[in-house]
Design an enzyme around this catalytic site. Structure first.
Site, short mmCIF file in Angstrom:
data_model
loop_
_atom_site.label_atom_id
_atom_site.label_comp_id
_atom_site.label_asym_id
_atom_site.label_seq_id
_atom_site.Cartn_x
_atom_site.Cartn_y
_atom_site.Cartn_z
N LYS A 80 0.83 -1.21 0.00
CA LYS A 80 0.00 0.00 0.00
C LYS A 80 0.86 1.25 0.00
O LYS A 80 0.46 2.27 -0.58
CB LYS A 80 -0.96 0.00 1.20
CG LYS A 80 -2.11 -0.99 1.02
CD LYS A 80 -3.29 -0.66 1.92
CE LYS A 80 -4.42 -1.66 1.72
NZ LYS A 80 -5.46 -1.55 2.73
N LYS A 125 -5.66 -11.88 -9.35
CA LYS A 125 -6.90 -11.99 -8.58
C LYS A 125 -7.95 -11.02 -9.11
O LYS A 125 -7.62 -9.91 -9.51
CB LYS A 125 -6.59 -11.61 -7.12
CG LYS A 125 -7.13 -12.61 -6.12
CD LYS A 125 -6.66 -12.27 -4.72
CE LYS A 125 -7.62 -11.34 -4.04
NZ LYS A 125 -7.34 -11.16 -2.60
N LYS A 180 -11.86 -5.15 -7.78
CA LYS A 180 -12.72 -4.06 -8.25
C LYS A 180 -11.88 -2.93 -8.84
O LYS A 180 -12.37 -2.13 -9.61
CB LYS A 180 -13.60 -3.55 -7.12
CG LYS A 180 -12.81 -2.98 -5.97
CD LYS A 180 -13.66 -2.18 -5.03
CE LYS A 180 -12.82 -1.44 -4.05
NZ LYS A 180 -12.26 -1.90 -2.92
#
Ligand code: TRP
Length: 334
Positions: free
Chosen positions: A115, A197, A200
């Site tokens: 992140k 994977k 969204k």
């Protein structure tokens, strides 16, 4: 609260526009566990603040997530579905546990590293202590089991480490939670890049089935799914696209991989993709109807939120008071 049942805790960030992977990999499994466990499901809105949010959209997304939990089959009258930010004990225990967590441990968290790379302009302290808040979520409710995906396993490990460390000093305060690994652990991959994977935030919207995609969109996305040139519906590492579609079909239809291979023996990819698309659309149809009803019925959801917030607060406060006492904070004067 049924004392004979073990306690299960899980949740998702409040920003989630849920996609098929969240549903098949998490939500649907949670629904199946509701009878066996006493369940708490959080709308993890404090965690979402580690990334900058548009306040209006954020509030709406949290509400949508609540409705999606319920629409997917989590009964808010039997399970405690609540907002993390409505129970102040999360932040309070989070702070105490920060003082029992080493920077060296947090430095090893792969999600923090990922992140930070993704949001290089906003590497805030919340992003760093994110796993400690997650530990507080779980430990406040004395959870026995926590269903999590592979990406959250490291956070569950640190939760166990923090809890054991605390217990070693102060006695048995926290239940040490176990990860719950689902039986159908199939990871749902992108329809456009089956090595990745489903997510969204995928740039290619055709790779991701959103739970609120309409029937035509779902079928169109499956028709466009990337496969291979072998034209044979068979499961294998050399066939990631087809294998992913088979996993999706198998999870929903409960047919085994062998049954599916037999069902589509001698048939083309076009027919197979259409069958998978239709089966997904059929699965999502009742969920979407229920979701729309729930979003229209403000009073019902508001009542559920209120009652479950109170219930969560009751359990959280019990643990929090115990912890405060153990570490030597002065008790409230009544
Ligand atoms: N970090 C989890 C995720 O992004 C969400 C989460 C927050 C969670 N607290 C939790 C999951 C406690 C399980 C238990 O998926």
């Amino acid at each position: 609260m049924n004392k004979d049942k073990k306690i299960l805790y899980s949740g998702m960030q409040a920003t989630a526009t849920l996609q098929l992977g969240n549903y098949l990999g998490a939500l649907k499994n949670w629904v199946n566990l509701c009878d066996e466990y006493e369940c708490f499901f959080g709308i993890m809105d404090l965690h979402s603040l580690t990334v900058r949010q548009n306040p209006t959209e954020f509030r709406q997304n949290a509400r949508k997530l609540y409705a999606l939990y319920v629409a997917a089959g989590l009964d808010p009258e039997k399970n405690c579905i609540y907002y993390q930010s409505h129970v102040s004990g999360h932040a309070e225990l989070g702070w105490i546990l920060d003082c029992f967590t080493y920077m060296g441990e947090l430095n090893r968290m792969t999600q923090f590293k990922d992140k930070s790379a993704k949001h290089a302009d906003n590497i805030n302290a919340g992003l760093y202590t994110y796993p400690v808040l997650m530990a507080a979520d779980i430990l406040l409710y004395q959870a026995d089991v926590v269903p999590v995906g592979a990406d959250q396993k490291q956070h569950l490990e640190i939760t166990r480490d923090i809890a054991s460390r605390f217990n070693n000093i102060y006695g048995d305060v926290f239940t040490i939670p176990e990860p719950y690994i689902g039986k159908t652990g199939a990871r749902i991959m992108s329809l456009q890049d089956p090595e990745k994977k489903m997510s969204k935030s995928d740039e290619n919207i055709n790779g991701t089935i959103l739970l609120l995609d309409d029937r035509d969109t779902v079928i169109r996305k499956f028709k466009k799914a990337v496969t291979d040139s072998d034209a044979c519906v068979r499961y294998g590492e050399d066939k990631p696209g087809i294998s992913n579609l088979m996993n999706i079909y198998s999870t929903i239809s409960k047919k085994s991989i062998e049954e599916i291979e037999r069902e589509f023996d001698g048939k083309g990819y076009g027919e197979f993709k259409l069958a998978v698309g239709e089966c997904v659309a059929d699965e999502l149809d009742p969920l979407q109807k229920r979701y729309n009803e729930l979003m229209a019925d403000k009073t019902y959801i508001n009542n559920c939120i209120k009652e479950n917030d109170d219930k969560a607060r009751y359990f959280a406060t019990k643990t929090l008071r115990k912890v405060q006492k153990k570490v030597g904070l002065t008790e409230l004067i009544r």
